[in-house]
Scaffold this active site. Structure first.
Site, PDB file in Angstrom:
ATOM      1  N   LYS B 127       0.816  -1.220   0.000  1.00  0.00           N
ATOM      2  CA  LYS B 127       0.000   0.000   0.000  1.00  0.00           C
ATOM      3  C   LYS B 127       0.846   1.265   0.000  1.00  0.00           C
ATOM      4  O   LYS B 127       0.470   2.270  -0.590  1.00  0.00           O
ATOM      5  CB  LYS B 127      -0.924  -0.012   1.223  1.00  0.00           C
ATOM      6  CG  LYS B 127      -1.959  -1.123   1.141  1.00  0.00           C
ATOM      7  CD  LYS B 127      -2.817  -1.201   2.384  1.00  0.00           C
ATOM      8  CE  LYS B 127      -3.670  -2.460   2.331  1.00  0.00           C
ATOM      9  NZ  LYS B 127      -4.555  -2.581   3.483  1.00  0.00           N
ATOM     10  N   GLU B 211      -4.211   6.506   8.437  1.00  0.00           N
ATOM     11  CA  GLU B 211      -4.934   7.252   7.417  1.00  0.00           C
ATOM     12  C   GLU B 211      -6.119   7.959   8.065  1.00  0.00           C
ATOM     13  O   GLU B 211      -6.748   7.417   8.958  1.00  0.00           O
ATOM     14  CB  GLU B 211      -5.463   6.234   6.406  1.00  0.00           C
ATOM     15  CG  GLU B 211      -5.694   6.732   5.026  1.00  0.00           C
ATOM     16  CD  GLU B 211      -5.932   5.548   4.113  1.00  0.00           C
ATOM     17  OE1 GLU B 211      -6.977   4.898   4.276  1.00  0.00           O
ATOM     18  OE2 GLU B 211      -5.067   5.261   3.264  1.00  0.00           O
ATOM     19  N   HIS B 246     -14.548  -3.879   8.600  1.00  0.00           N
ATOM     20  CA  HIS B 246     -13.800  -3.779   7.342  1.00  0.00           C
ATOM     21  C   HIS B 246     -13.819  -5.047   6.524  1.00  0.00           C
ATOM     22  O   HIS B 246     -13.008  -5.236   5.623  1.00  0.00           O
ATOM     23  CB  HIS B 246     -12.371  -3.281   7.596  1.00  0.00           C
ATOM     24  CG  HIS B 246     -12.399  -1.996   8.349  1.00  0.00           C
ATOM     25  ND1 HIS B 246     -12.707  -0.797   7.761  1.00  0.00           N
ATOM     26  CD2 HIS B 246     -12.282  -1.747   9.672  1.00  0.00           C
ATOM     27  CE1 HIS B 246     -12.731   0.132   8.688  1.00  0.00           C
ATOM     28  NE2 HIS B 246     -12.488  -0.408   9.849  1.00  0.00           N
ATOM     29  N   ARG B 302      -4.870  -9.063  -7.449  1.00  0.00           N
ATOM     30  CA  ARG B 302      -5.349 -10.433  -7.474  1.00  0.00           C
ATOM     31  C   ARG B 302      -6.803 -10.452  -7.911  1.00  0.00           C
ATOM     32  O   ARG B 302      -7.417  -9.405  -8.069  1.00  0.00           O
ATOM     33  CB  ARG B 302      -5.266 -11.030  -6.072  1.00  0.00           C
ATOM     34  CG  ARG B 302      -5.996 -10.132  -5.069  1.00  0.00           C
ATOM     35  CD  ARG B 302      -6.173 -10.758  -3.733  1.00  0.00           C
ATOM     36  NE  ARG B 302      -6.478  -9.794  -2.702  1.00  0.00           N
ATOM     37  CZ  ARG B 302      -7.694  -9.378  -2.384  1.00  0.00           C
ATOM     38  NH1 ARG B 302      -8.737  -9.815  -3.048  1.00  0.00           N
ATOM     39  NH2 ARG B 302      -7.883  -8.498  -1.418  1.00  0.00           N
TER      40      ARG B 302
END
Lengths: 135, 509
Positions: B127, B211, B246, B302
């Site tokens: 990331k 974040e 999540h 993926r």
């Protein structure tokens, strides 16, 4: 298997199956489970004491945050478990001291296993509470 | 752009190893069958009594139940693939699918990795590096901290600097593991440490980043595909705003929330970052969308769990497209016009107890029945008699429907869920039905906070009234106790007390 049974004068056809002493059935668009003697305490037959923290699911103990004798406030995080790749926090709302710890970090525990016991000063207390770690 | 042109030439293959389990392993086996390719399932000790194990051409046990010793073990996976005579490996999703070292190890072992080149995984799958690339391209990003310095005190300071709420994520992660939302200063330490532990156990690296957490954002993602021509196209978008902890629960294609202009700009951004990284095969670029502004979230290098909704609205087969690309064959004709049609919905069926807020439910399955029909698809890894164990994630199946409009797709899904039967483990089906009928979902206005806002409390199922209880008791009397829906199946009982195939590691090779 398909079973016919009467409900309010009509015959309903229902899928039903006994699995490990519990009846699973699918009726009117819903799957439900029925236990002949509605036992208390998840999975185990015995009454679970309020001051005892038990494993709410099978899984691995990944962290023990308190030692024997530590004073406990309501809402304190006592243990962290991991099952199916998610972490779950085990808290006790009852205040007191850690009386016993019956698990180790890394231990694979089964459903309903006693993990920790809190000694309370009074009789008052609430049930051990579990919540997802990411509320 | 042909960043991968310098790679060794692709060798054709006739036998594919599947380095995964559950429904995705079944999905890959079926695609290989249709293409006339042989299959070798690389599985753990705990996964003998599963659908993939029965469907695979060959099976090889590569280790014990714990993922770290089997599905995450690169050496055992490669040895198993070679021993099984495979010339290619499909990693599915999760486990080793986004591990660049694994992709590189496959190349070294002369195994064709069915997925993007290792270099593209490194650039986009991590990331932190993906964000750097996005910055260079001028794509919008959510403010955050993604430095290599990982001292707890620094992370705490950075979290404060960004301003709460802050989300902490595993740098190497996906699938919601190792992700926590920190709302207050006093819970920051506990949550960061917890995220680091989950990151370590799920991905083998404790690296996390921080974040700013957007409170009213929608999760929108674009399916991208790079074929052998070196060009990256997108196959439109999916919305996956319905998430809990999540983890996605319901996905759909297309998103009900995008204007034509925003859709066009997001699609262009998704293709741009993938093409720069030399991407090939199927991938997903995830965004957050809030107030018509989109921010790049991450790139998943993926196949995605929710790929079927795209397949249904676009009329494509992404797994076969991946395999063809790995074989060096072109997939998409140059001038073909891609237009989505109708609406597709996917519900993830989790083995969990909705009355406890989603604690895992495990055990041996009794009757399992999916109501097949037009525009209905069930991707499932388990059948009657199989064991759902505590070792892996709790998704046991996916129900996917297609219909001409979104309201019709919702109505079809409600019918499908009402007629689906899973005995032996509890499932989230009652919760899914509630979600599908919630006004926010029906309007298409749900955000990633939807579950927290409306379904944070465990579900309460109505207790039986007296007449119902009488009915259930008569049912109990009429149902023979000796009957097992799984009789004639392959599972003789508790699998862990059976003979481990690991003891005869290479037998049957």
């Amino acid at each position: 298997m398909r079973i016919e049974a009467e409900f309010k004068g009509q015959v309903d056809v229902v899928e039903a199956e006994w699995i490990a002493g519990r009846l699973w059935y699918h009726w009117r668009g819903e799957t439900r489970v029925w236990e002949p003697s509605q036992r208390r305490g998840r999975g185990s037959g015995e009454q679970i004491a309020r001051e005892v923290i038990v494993a709410p699911m099978p899984g691995k103990v990944t962290k023990i945050l308190r030692q024997i004798g530590d004073p406990i406030q309501a809402g304190d995080l006592i243990l962290v478990m991991e099952a199916m790749k998610m972490e779950y926090s085990l808290r006790a709302e009852v205040a007191g001291r850690i009386g016993r710890l019956e698990c180790q970090v890394g231990e694979q525990v089964s459903l309903g296993k006693k993990l920790a016991q809190i000694e309370t000063e009074s009789e008052a207390g609430t049930e051990p509470k579990v919540d997802g770690a990411m509320k | 752009m042909k960043a991968w042109a310098a790679e060794p030439p692709r060798v054709p293959f006739r036998q594919v190893a599947i380095a995964n389990r559950g429904e995705v392993a079944v999905r890959i086996i079926q695609a290989c069958d249709e293409m006339g390719l042989g299959t070798v399932l690389l599985h753990s000790e705990a996964d003998i009594h599963t659908r993939a194990h029965r469907l695979a051409g060959k099976t090889i046990c590569i280790g014990p139940a714990a993922s770290s010793a089997s599905y995450l073990n690169i050496e055992a996976t490669i040895q198993g693939a070679l021993a099984g005579g495979a010339e290619a490996i499909h990693p599915g999703f999760g486990f080793l699918s986004e591990n660049a070292d694994f992709a590189a190890a496959c190349e070294r072992a002369r195994l064709n990795f069915i997925g993007p080149p290792a270099a593209a995984i490194r650039k986009l799958g991590d990331k932190v590096s993906a964000k750097k690339l996005a910055q260079q391209l001028g794509l919008p990003l959510v403010p955050g901290y993604e430095g290599a310095q990982q001292d707890l005190s620094l992370l705490l300071a950075k979290a404060k600097e960004i301003g709460f709420p802050v989300i902490v994520k595993a740098a190497a992660g996906g699938g919601g593991r190792g992700m926590k939302v920190i709302r207050r200063d006093d819970e920051a330490r506990e949550l960061i440490e917890s995220a680091q532990r989950e990151a370590q156990s799920a991905f083998g690296s404790p690296q996390v980043f921080l974040e700013k957490y957007l409170e009213r954002a929608k999760h929108i993602e674009f399916q991208i595909f790079g074929d052998v021509s070196g060009k990256v196209i997108h196959l439109f978008d999916r919305e996956c705003s319905v998430q809990r902890r999540h983890q996605k629960i319901i996905e759909e294609a297309l998103s009900p929330s995008l204007s034509a202009d925003v859709r066009r700009r997001m699609g262009a951004a998704a293709c741009a970052i993938a093409e720069v990284a030399g991407y090939r095969s199927a991938g997903t670029v995830e965004f957050l969308l809030q107030d018509e502004q989109f921010y790049l979230l991450e790139v998943n290098t993926r196949l995605q769990v929710e790929h079927p909704v795209t397949e249904l609205v676009m009329g494509v087969d992404l797994v076969k497209a991946q395999i063809k690309t790995a074989l060096g064959e072109p997939v998409f004709a140059e001038r073909e016009i891609w237009a989505p049609r109708g609406h597709a919905l996917e519900c993830r069926i989790y083995a969990e107890d909705p009355e406890t807020g989603g604690l895992p439910s495990i055990g041996r399955l009794g009757l399992v029945r999916w109501p097949e029909g037009p525009g209905r698809r069930f991707d499932s890894g388990f059948e009657s008699g199989d064991e759902v164990s505590e070792f892996y994630d709790s998704m046991i199946a996916k129900a996917i429907v297609w219909d001409e409009t979104r309201p019709r797709a919702i109505a079809k899904m409600l019918t499908v869920l009402s007629q689906s039967i899973v005995f032996g483990v509890k499932t989230n089906i009652p919760l899914l039905k509630e979600i599908l009928q919630h006004p926010d979902f029906v309007r298409g206005t749900m955000t990633t906070r939807f579950m927290d806002q409306h379904f944070s409390a465990p579900l309460r199922l109505d207790p039986l009234d007296e007449a119902e209880l009488r009915f259930v008791k008569s049912l109990a009397q009429k149902t023979p106790r000796a009957y097992r829906s799984s009789e004639g199946g392959t599972n003789p009982g508790n699998l862990l007390h059976g003979v481990s195939p690991f003891n005869s590691h290479w037998r049957g090779v």
